[in-house]
Write a protein that holds these residues in place. Structure first.
Motif, PDB file in Angstrom:
ATOM      1  N   ALA A 183       0.823  -1.209   0.000  1.00  0.00           N
ATOM      2  CA  ALA A 183       0.000   0.000   0.000  1.00  0.00           C
ATOM      3  C   ALA A 183       0.859   1.261   0.000  1.00  0.00           C
ATOM      4  CB  ALA A 183      -0.930   0.008   1.207  1.00  0.00           C
ATOM      5  N   ALA A 184       2.114   1.139   0.458  1.00  0.00           N
ATOM      6  CA  ALA A 184       3.078   2.244   0.460  1.00  0.00           C
ATOM      7  C   ALA A 184       2.507   3.520   1.071  1.00  0.00           C
ATOM      8  CB  ALA A 184       3.581   2.516  -0.959  1.00  0.00           C
ATOM      9  N   PRO A 185       2.041   3.486   2.337  1.00  0.00           N
ATOM     10  CA  PRO A 185       1.550   4.715   2.962  1.00  0.00           C
ATOM     11  C   PRO A 185       2.714   5.662   3.261  1.00  0.00           C
ATOM     12  CG  PRO A 185       1.683   2.951   4.575  1.00  0.00           C
ATOM     13  CD  PRO A 185       2.008   2.331   3.247  1.00  0.00           C
ATOM     14  N   LEU A 186       2.391   6.945   3.384  1.00  0.00           N
ATOM     15  CA  LEU A 186       3.404   7.919   3.742  1.00  0.00           C
ATOM     16  C   LEU A 186       3.833   7.702   5.193  1.00  0.00           C
ATOM     17  CD1 LEU A 186       1.908  11.144   2.109  1.00  0.00           C
ATOM     18  CD2 LEU A 186       3.833   9.748   1.274  1.00  0.00           C
ATOM     19  N   PRO A 187       5.101   7.995   5.521  1.00  0.00           N
ATOM     20  CA  PRO A 187       5.559   7.854   6.903  1.00  0.00           C
ATOM     21  C   PRO A 187       4.719   8.687   7.869  1.00  0.00           C
ATOM     22  CG  PRO A 187       7.418   8.155   5.426  1.00  0.00           C
ATOM     23  CD  PRO A 187       6.178   8.401   4.610  1.00  0.00           C
ATOM     24  N   VAL A 188       4.459   8.138   9.036  1.00  0.00           N
ATOM     25  CA  VAL A 188       3.639   8.808  10.043  1.00  0.00           C
ATOM     26  C   VAL A 188       4.551   9.657  10.928  1.00  0.00           C
ATOM     27  CG1 VAL A 188       2.027   8.481  11.949  1.00  0.00           C
ATOM     28  CG2 VAL A 188       2.026   6.878  10.017  1.00  0.00           C
ATOM     29  N   PRO A 189       4.403  10.975  10.940  1.00  0.00           N
ATOM     30  CA  PRO A 189       5.295  11.820  11.749  1.00  0.00           C
ATOM     31  C   PRO A 189       5.273  11.462  13.233  1.00  0.00           C
ATOM     32  CG  PRO A 189       4.038  13.143  10.180  1.00  0.00           C
ATOM     33  CD  PRO A 189       3.456  11.761  10.133  1.00  0.00           C
ATOM     34  N   ALA A 190       4.116  11.113  13.765  1.00  0.00           N
ATOM     35  CA  ALA A 190       4.028  10.816  15.193  1.00  0.00           C
ATOM     36  C   ALA A 190       4.855   9.591  15.580  1.00  0.00           C
ATOM     37  CB  ALA A 190       2.569  10.590  15.590  1.00  0.00           C
ATOM     38  N   LEU A 191       5.067   8.686  14.644  1.00  0.00           N
ATOM     39  CA  LEU A 191       5.856   7.484  14.928  1.00  0.00           C
ATOM     40  C   LEU A 191       7.340   7.700  14.674  1.00  0.00           C
ATOM     41  CD1 LEU A 191       3.547   4.763  13.302  1.00  0.00           C
ATOM     42  CD2 LEU A 191       3.797   5.300  15.742  1.00  0.00           C
ATOM     43  N   GLY A 192       7.687   8.809  14.057  1.00  0.00           N
ATOM     44  CA  GLY A 192       9.094   9.063  13.750  1.00  0.00           C
ATOM     45  C   GLY A 192       9.654   8.149  12.678  1.00  0.00           C
ATOM     46  N   VAL A 193       8.806   7.725  11.740  1.00  0.00           N
ATOM     47  CA  VAL A 193       9.241   6.776  10.711  1.00  0.00           C
ATOM     48  C   VAL A 193      10.177   7.457   9.718  1.00  0.00           C
ATOM     49  CG1 VAL A 193       8.485   5.264   8.842  1.00  0.00           C
ATOM     50  CG2 VAL A 193       7.163   5.376  10.954  1.00  0.00           C
ATOM     51  N   ARG A 194      11.298   6.799   9.447  1.00  0.00           N
ATOM     52  CA  ARG A 194      12.211   7.209   8.394  1.00  0.00           C
ATOM     53  C   ARG A 194      12.347   6.051   7.402  1.00  0.00           C
ATOM     54  NH1 ARG A 194      15.965  11.110  10.534  1.00  0.00           N
ATOM     55  NH2 ARG A 194      14.720  12.586  11.764  1.00  0.00           N
ATOM     56  N   LEU A 195      12.601   6.361   6.153  1.00  0.00           N
ATOM     57  CA  LEU A 195      12.836   5.335   5.139  1.00  0.00           C
ATOM     58  C   LEU A 195      14.341   5.198   4.931  1.00  0.00           C
ATOM     59  CD1 LEU A 195       9.990   6.167   2.594  1.00  0.00           C
ATOM     60  CD2 LEU A 195      10.013   4.441   4.412  1.00  0.00           C
ATOM     61  N   VAL A 196      14.849   3.997   5.157  1.00  0.00           N
ATOM     62  CA  VAL A 196      16.293   3.749   5.157  1.00  0.00           C
ATOM     63  C   VAL A 196      16.658   2.889   3.955  1.00  0.00           C
ATOM     64  CG1 VAL A 196      18.196   2.688   6.422  1.00  0.00           C
ATOM     65  CG2 VAL A 196      16.402   3.927   7.660  1.00  0.00           C
ATOM     66  N   PRO A 197      17.577   3.346   3.108  1.00  0.00           N
ATOM     67  CA  PRO A 197      18.033   2.500   2.001  1.00  0.00           C
ATOM     68  C   PRO A 197      18.941   1.385   2.511  1.00  0.00           C
ATOM     69  CG  PRO A 197      19.247   4.566   2.019  1.00  0.00           C
ATOM     70  CD  PRO A 197      18.195   4.689   3.085  1.00  0.00           C
ATOM     71  N   CYS A 198      18.764   0.219   1.961  1.00  0.00           N
ATOM     72  CA  CYS A 198      19.528  -0.949   2.407  1.00  0.00           C
ATOM     73  C   CYS A 198      19.829  -1.826   1.196  1.00  0.00           C
ATOM     74  CB  CYS A 198      18.749  -1.734   3.459  1.00  0.00           C
ATOM     75  SG  CYS A 198      19.595  -3.182   4.105  1.00  0.00           S
ATOM     76  N   THR A 199      21.051  -2.316   1.108  1.00  0.00           N
ATOM     77  CA  THR A 199      21.452  -3.200   0.023  1.00  0.00           C
ATOM     78  C   THR A 199      21.792  -4.565   0.577  1.00  0.00           C
ATOM     79  OG1 THR A 199      22.334  -1.347  -1.251  1.00  0.00           O
ATOM     80  CG2 THR A 199      23.050  -3.552  -1.894  1.00  0.00           C
ATOM     81  N   THR A 200      21.157  -5.590   0.051  1.00  0.00           N
ATOM     82  CA  THR A 200      21.403  -6.961   0.472  1.00  0.00           C
ATOM     83  C   THR A 200      21.733  -7.797  -0.755  1.00  0.00           C
ATOM     84  OG1 THR A 200      19.105  -7.683   0.200  1.00  0.00           O
ATOM     85  CG2 THR A 200      19.673  -6.642   2.294  1.00  0.00           C
ATOM     86  N   VAL A 201      21.973  -9.105  -0.542  1.00  0.00           N
ATOM     87  CA  VAL A 201      22.254  -9.994  -1.676  1.00  0.00           C
ATOM     88  C   VAL A 201      21.048 -10.080  -2.604  1.00  0.00           C
ATOM     89  CG1 VAL A 201      23.949 -11.373  -0.447  1.00  0.00           C
ATOM     90  CG2 VAL A 201      21.541 -11.973  -0.261  1.00  0.00           C
ATOM     91  N   ALA A 202      19.856  -9.738  -2.082  1.00  0.00           N
ATOM     92  CA  ALA A 202      18.652  -9.791  -2.909  1.00  0.00           C
ATOM     93  C   ALA A 202      18.467  -8.521  -3.736  1.00  0.00           C
ATOM     94  CB  ALA A 202      17.430 -10.025  -2.035  1.00  0.00           C
ATOM     95  N   GLY A 203      19.285  -7.503  -3.439  1.00  0.00           N
ATOM     96  CA  GLY A 203      19.165  -6.275  -4.193  1.00  0.00           C
ATOM     97  C   GLY A 203      18.969  -5.074  -3.290  1.00  0.00           C
ATOM     98  N   HIS A 204      18.622  -3.944  -3.896  1.00  0.00           N
ATOM     99  CA  HIS A 204      18.443  -2.692  -3.169  1.00  0.00           C
ATOM    100  C   HIS A 204      16.981  -2.548  -2.736  1.00  0.00           C
ATOM    101  CE1 HIS A 204      19.555   1.364  -1.957  1.00  0.00           C
ATOM    102  NE2 HIS A 204      18.415   1.783  -2.481  1.00  0.00           N
ATOM    103  N   CYS A 205      16.783  -2.048  -1.496  1.00  0.00           N
ATOM    104  CA  CYS A 205      15.417  -1.860  -0.988  1.00  0.00           C
ATOM    105  C   CYS A 205      15.383  -0.661  -0.056  1.00  0.00           C
ATOM    106  CB  CYS A 205      14.927  -3.121  -0.269  1.00  0.00           C
ATOM    107  SG  CYS A 205      15.962  -3.634   1.117  1.00  0.00           S
ATOM    108  N   ILE A 206      14.163  -0.174   0.197  1.00  0.00           N
ATOM    109  CA  ILE A 206      13.919   0.917   1.140  1.00  0.00           C
ATOM    110  C   ILE A 206      13.104   0.350   2.294  1.00  0.00           C
ATOM    111  CG2 ILE A 206      12.921   3.192   1.473  1.00  0.00           C
ATOM    112  CD1 ILE A 206      15.281   3.253  -0.375  1.00  0.00           C
TER     113      ILE A 206
END
Length: 294
Positions: A213-236
Motif C-alpha cells: 500500500a506504500a503509505p506515507l511515513p507517520v510523523p508521530a511514529l518518527g518513521v524514516r525510510l532507510v536504504p539498504c542493500t542486500t544480496v537480494a538487491g536494493h530496498c527501502i
C-alpha cells in the motif's frame, strides 16, 4: 537385563538429573551458538529431571523407549530455548542428545542397568556431576581453541515506540547500515517475528507498507525510510527510533541507545534471530556475561 532392584532415592534422582540437564543444555547452547535465559534454563532442567522418572516405570519396548527419549529431549530443549527456528532447534536437540550419550559412554561401567532408555550407573551423584561438568568444560575448551565461526544469538530487549520487546538478537559484523539523515546505526528487525507485539499504530503502518500500500511515513511514529542493500538487491525499509539492551547485562553495559530499528519482511533464518545487530551497535554487546537473567 534383569529388572532394576537397586534402592533409588527419589530426591537424589531428581536433583542429580536436574543438575545434569542444566550442564548439557548449556553445552548444547554453546555448540549451537544460542544463549538461554536463567529462568528458561531452570525450566529446562526441571523438564529433564521429570523425564528421568521413566527409570522407575515398567519396562517398555525398545521402540517406545527410544521415542520417549527423543521426545523428552525435544521438550527439554524447547522448555529452555523455545523455538529459535527449525534448523537451530534440531541442532540444539542433536547436541543435547550427543552430550548425554557422551557421558553415558564415558562412564559406562560393569553393573550399569537400563530401563526405558534411562541408564542407572553405580556411581555417586558427585561423580556423575563431575563427568557432566567435564563434558561442558571440554566443549568450552574446544570452542576456545578452535574459535567460534560466526556470531552468537543472545537474548535482548528492543524498545520501539515506548514498547519493550524481548527478542533474540544476532551480532553480524558484516551488517552495516546507517540512517542517512542522522547517521545513527540501524538494527534490522524481522517484522513477522514481532508483528503481534508492536503498538497498533506502528503495526498497522508496517502491515500496509509490506502489503504494497506504500503509505506515507507517520510523523508521530518518527518513521524514516532507510536504504539498504542486500544480496537480494536494493530496498527501502521503514525504520523508527529504538534502543537495544542485552538482557541481564550490568548497569551501563550491553546497551545501545539512539538507534533506528528498520523492519524487513524476512523468513525465519537458520539461527532463529529476530534482530540483526551490525558492527556500529555490536561493540556494546561483546563483553557481557554469557548467561543472562530474567
Amino acid at each position: 537385563m534383569p529388572p532394576i532392584k537397586t534402592v533409588i532415592y527419589l530426591d537424589v534422582l531428581l536433583l542429580t538429573n536436574f543438575a545434569l540437564t542444566l550442564l548439557f543444555l548449556l553445552a548444547s547452547g554453546l555448540l549451537a551458538g544460542v544463549e538461554c535465559r536463567a529462568g528458561r534454563l531452570l525450566l529446562g532442567g526441571a523438564a529433564g529431571a521429570a523425564s528421568s522418572l521413566a527409570l522407575l516405570a515398567p519396562e517398555a519396548p525398545d521402540a517406545a523407549a527410544l521415542l520417549y527419549k527423543v521426545s523428552t529431549a525435544a521438550l527439554t530443549v524447547a522448555a529452555a530455548y523455545g523455538w529459535p527456528g527449525g534448523r537451530c532447534f534440531a541442532r540444539l536437540v542433536g547436541w543435547f542428545c550427543a552430550g548425554n550419550l557422551l557421558l553415558a559412554g564415558a562412564l559406562l561401567l560393569p553393573g550399569a542397568q537400563t530401563n526405558n532408555g534411562c541408564i542407572y550407573l553405580p556411581l555417586s551423584p558427585g561423580a556423575l556431576l563431575a563427568g557432566a561438568g567435564g563434558v561442558l568444560l571440554a566443549v568450552q575448551g574446544v570452542l576456545r581453541f578452535l574459535g567460534r565461526g560466526g556470531g552468537q544469538v543472545f537474548p535482548a530487549r528492543l524498545t520501539v515506540a515506548d514498547t519493550a520487546l524481548d527478542v533474540r538478537a544476532f551480532c553480524d559484523t558484516g551488517f552495516s547500515v546507517q540512517e542517512p539523515l542522522s547517521g545513527r546505526a540501524v538494527v534490522l528487525v524481522r517484522f513477522g517475528a514481532v508483528q503481534g507485539r508492536l503498538p497498533p499504530a506502528l503495526g498497522t503502518y508496517l502491515e500496509q507498507h509490506f502489503a504494497g500500500a506504500a503509505p506515507l511515513p507517520v510523523p508521530a511514529l518518527g518513521v524514516r525510510l532507510v536504504p539498504c542493500t542486500t544480496v537480494a538487491g536494493h530496498c527501502i525499509l521503514p525504520a523508527v527510533p529504538a534502543s537495544l539492551c542485552r538482557t541481564g547485562s550490568p548497569a551501563g553495559q550491553g546497551r545501545a541507545e539512539h538507534l533506528y530499528a528498520a523492519f524487513a519482511d524476512l523468513p525465519p533464518p537458520p539461527d532463529g534471530w529476530e534482530v540483526l545487530v551490525g558492527v556500529e551497535a555490536g561493540d556494546h554487546f561483546q563483553q557481557t556475561h554469557p548467561l543472562s537473567h530474567d
